[in-house]
Design a protein around this motif. Structure first.
Motif, PDB file in Angstrom:
ATOM      1  N   SER A 191      33.678  34.397  46.142  1.00 37.59           N
ATOM      2  CA  SER A 191      34.369  33.234  45.936  1.00 37.59           C
ATOM      3  C   SER A 191      34.262  32.297  44.830  1.00 37.59           C
ATOM      4  N   SER A 192      35.162  32.004  44.225  1.00 34.85           N
ATOM      5  CA  SER A 192      35.102  31.324  42.928  1.00 34.85           C
ATOM      6  C   SER A 192      36.102  30.252  42.897  1.00 34.85           C
ATOM      7  N   SER A 193      35.522  28.952  42.134  1.00 36.25           N
ATOM      8  CA  SER A 193      36.341  27.994  41.857  1.00 36.25           C
ATOM      9  C   SER A 193      37.383  28.210  40.649  1.00 36.25           C
ATOM     10  N   ASN A 194      36.637  28.953  39.633  1.00 34.05           N
ATOM     11  CA  ASN A 194      37.583  29.783  38.740  1.00 34.05           C
ATOM     12  C   ASN A 194      39.079  30.200  39.143  1.00 34.05           C
ATOM     13  N   MET A 195      40.085  30.197  38.289  1.00 31.53           N
ATOM     14  CA  MET A 195      41.046  30.511  38.456  1.00 31.53           C
ATOM     15  C   MET A 195      41.311  32.022  38.846  1.00 31.53           C
ATOM     16  N   GLN A 196      42.173  32.420  39.683  1.00 34.22           N
ATOM     17  CA  GLN A 196      42.254  33.778  40.227  1.00 34.22           C
ATOM     18  C   GLN A 196      42.348  34.795  39.031  1.00 34.22           C
ATOM     19  N   ASN A 197      43.175  34.508  37.942  1.00 36.74           N
ATOM     20  CA  ASN A 197      43.027  35.484  37.020  1.00 36.74           C
ATOM     21  C   ASN A 197      42.011  35.842  36.081  1.00 36.74           C
ATOM     22  N   VAL A 198      40.940  34.645  36.213  1.00 33.75           N
ATOM     23  CA  VAL A 198      39.927  34.797  35.657  1.00 33.75           C
ATOM     24  C   VAL A 198      38.693  35.435  36.337  1.00 33.75           C
ATOM     25  N   VAL A 199      38.885  35.310  37.610  1.00 36.38           N
ATOM     26  CA  VAL A 199      38.044  35.952  38.606  1.00 36.38           C
ATOM     27  C   VAL A 199      38.342  37.512  38.422  1.00 36.38           C
ATOM     28  N   ASP A 200      39.682  37.855  38.539  1.00 41.37           N
ATOM     29  CA  ASP A 200      39.722  39.371  38.342  1.00 41.37           C
ATOM     30  C   ASP A 200      39.462  40.028  37.141  1.00 41.37           C
ATOM     31  N   GLU A 201      39.614  39.162  36.016  1.00 38.86           N
ATOM     32  CA  GLU A 201      39.258  39.511  34.878  1.00 38.86           C
ATOM     33  C   GLU A 201      37.584  39.802  34.861  1.00 38.86           C
ATOM     34  N   TYR A 202      36.756  38.922  35.275  1.00 42.70           N
ATOM     35  CA  TYR A 202      35.461  39.060  34.936  1.00 42.70           C
ATOM     36  C   TYR A 202      34.892  40.268  36.285  1.00 42.70           C
ATOM     37  N   ILE A 203      35.510  40.237  37.122  1.00 38.34           N
ATOM     38  CA  ILE A 203      35.142  41.436  38.101  1.00 38.34           C
ATOM     39  C   ILE A 203      35.438  42.784  37.452  1.00 38.34           C
ATOM     40  N   LYS A 204      36.529  43.093  36.659  1.00 33.45           N
ATOM     41  CA  LYS A 204      36.837  44.129  36.104  1.00 33.45           C
ATOM     42  C   LYS A 204      36.004  44.450  34.929  1.00 33.45           C
ATOM     43  N   LYS A 205      35.764  43.462  34.240  1.00 30.97           N
ATOM     44  CA  LYS A 205      34.975  43.490  32.942  1.00 30.97           C
ATOM     45  C   LYS A 205      33.421  43.997  33.065  1.00 30.97           C
ATOM     46  N   TYR A 206      32.882  43.627  34.295  1.00 33.11           N
ATOM     47  CA  TYR A 206      31.419  43.956  34.726  1.00 33.11           C
ATOM     48  C   TYR A 206      31.641  44.691  35.827  1.00 33.11           C
ATOM     49  N   ASN A 207      32.839  45.514  35.997  1.00 29.65           N
ATOM     50  CA  ASN A 207      32.750  46.344  37.304  1.00 29.65           C
ATOM     51  C   ASN A 207      31.882  45.928  38.422  1.00 29.65           C
ATOM     52  N   ASN A 252      31.367  45.941  42.339  1.00 31.38           N
ATOM     53  CA  ASN A 252      32.210  46.496  43.526  1.00 31.38           C
ATOM     54  C   ASN A 252      32.238  45.408  44.740  1.00 31.38           C
ATOM     55  N   VAL A 253      33.303  44.890  44.697  1.00 31.92           N
ATOM     56  CA  VAL A 253      33.429  43.860  45.830  1.00 31.92           C
ATOM     57  C   VAL A 253      34.703  44.164  46.536  1.00 31.92           C
ATOM     58  N   ASP A 254      34.641  43.600  47.799  1.00 31.62           N
ATOM     59  CA  ASP A 254      36.104  43.835  48.722  1.00 31.62           C
ATOM     60  C   ASP A 254      37.130  42.899  48.422  1.00 31.62           C
ATOM     61  N   PHE A 255      36.593  41.655  48.121  1.00 37.00           N
ATOM     62  CA  PHE A 255      37.612  40.472  47.822  1.00 37.00           C
ATOM     63  C   PHE A 255      37.068  39.800  46.648  1.00 37.00           C
ATOM     64  N   ALA A 256      37.941  39.433  45.555  1.00 38.92           N
ATOM     65  CA  ALA A 256      37.478  38.712  44.583  1.00 38.92           C
ATOM     66  C   ALA A 256      38.542  37.516  44.783  1.00 38.92           C
ATOM     67  N   LEU A 257      37.951  36.468  45.028  1.00 39.74           N
ATOM     68  CA  LEU A 257      38.865  35.284  45.353  1.00 39.74           C
ATOM     69  C   LEU A 257      38.592  34.164  44.418  1.00 39.74           C
ATOM     70  N   GLY A 258      39.819  33.492  43.750  1.00 45.27           N
ATOM     71  CA  GLY A 258      39.497  32.228  42.969  1.00 45.27           C
ATOM     72  C   GLY A 258      40.607  31.560  43.292  1.00 45.27           C
ATOM     73  N   TRP A 259      40.946  30.509  42.422  1.00 47.65           N
ATOM     74  CA  TRP A 259      41.875  29.441  42.839  1.00 47.65           C
ATOM     75  C   TRP A 259      43.028  29.629  42.531  1.00 47.65           C
ATOM     76  N   ARG A 260      44.108  29.680  43.362  1.00 51.54           N
ATOM     77  CA  ARG A 260      45.219  30.099  43.399  1.00 51.54           C
ATOM     78  C   ARG A 260      46.320  29.008  43.555  1.00 51.54           C
ATOM     79  N   GLY A 261      45.908  27.859  43.191  1.00 54.53           N
ATOM     80  CA  GLY A 261      46.757  26.691  43.337  1.00 54.53           C
ATOM     81  C   GLY A 261      46.098  25.769  44.680  1.00 54.53           C
ATOM     82  N   LYS A 262      46.442  24.650  44.912  1.00 54.16           N
ATOM     83  CA  LYS A 262      45.908  23.760  45.890  1.00 54.16           C
ATOM     84  C   LYS A 262      46.382  24.528  47.372  1.00 54.16           C
ATOM     85  N   GLY A 263      45.534  24.866  48.153  1.00 52.67           N
ATOM     86  CA  GLY A 263      45.670  25.243  49.588  1.00 52.67           C
ATOM     87  C   GLY A 263      45.030  26.767  49.398  1.00 52.67           C
TER      88      GLY A 263
END
Length: 158
Positions: A50-66, A68-79
């Motif tokens: 669970s990160s405060s960073n934007m979703q695409n940044v979280v996705d890229e980080y998880i992929k870059k560093y391989n 193994n998580v079930d959910f990679a959640l970032g900021w997708r907008g207010k809400g």
């Protein structure tokens, strides 16, 4: 936020985000993170980032560093942001109760988010000290290293 209505705010915010991204990707996960993730998965536990960073940044980080998580959640907008909406998303996806969730975080704000949602919190020292967490939060445990999660898991609950 510090200087409301200042005409330089937009440019300053853009520069902050640009520099944050450069630094963000230069910091790999803690070395013990992979061992801990593997251990928790073998125990049948689900893992969410669970990160405060934007979703695409979280996705890229998880992929870059391989990672193994079930959910990679970032900021997708207010809400849909770190805290309540991330916790609710995971809880509903897994059909679990709050008593089955634990949030591991490294800030007093993380502790506040867990407390407000009503889930257990494990404090990871680093940004804040053990004393900071003891004085300002109610963690179920305070750790200095992620590998301590393995020991906590092995201790039978009462």
């Amino acid at each position: 936020m510090i200087f409301p209505s200042n005409p330089r705010n937009k440019k300053a915010a853009e520069e902050f985000e640009r520099r944050k991204l450069i630094n963000f990707f230069q910091h790999p996960p803690f070395p013990e993170a992979y061992k801990v993730l593997e251990f928790l998965h073998k125990k049948g536990l689900y893992i969410a980032v669970s990160s405060s960073n934007m979703q695409n940044v979280v996705d890229e980080y998880i992929k870059k560093y391989n990672m193994n998580v079930d959910f990679a959640l970032g900021w997708r907008g207010k809400g849909f942001e770190k805290g309540y909406s991330h916790f609710e998303f995971v809880r509903k996806k897994l059909s679990i109760g709050k008593e089955e969730m634990v949030f591991v975080g490294d800030s007093l704000k993380d502790a506040e988010r867990a407390e407000n949602y009503g889930i257990d919190f494990i404090a990871k020292c680093g940004i804040f000290t053990r004393q900071d967490f003891q004085q300002n939060a109610s963690p179920i445990a305070i750790i200095d290293n992620l590998s301590e999660l393995i020991q906590l898991y092995l201790i039978p609950s009462h």
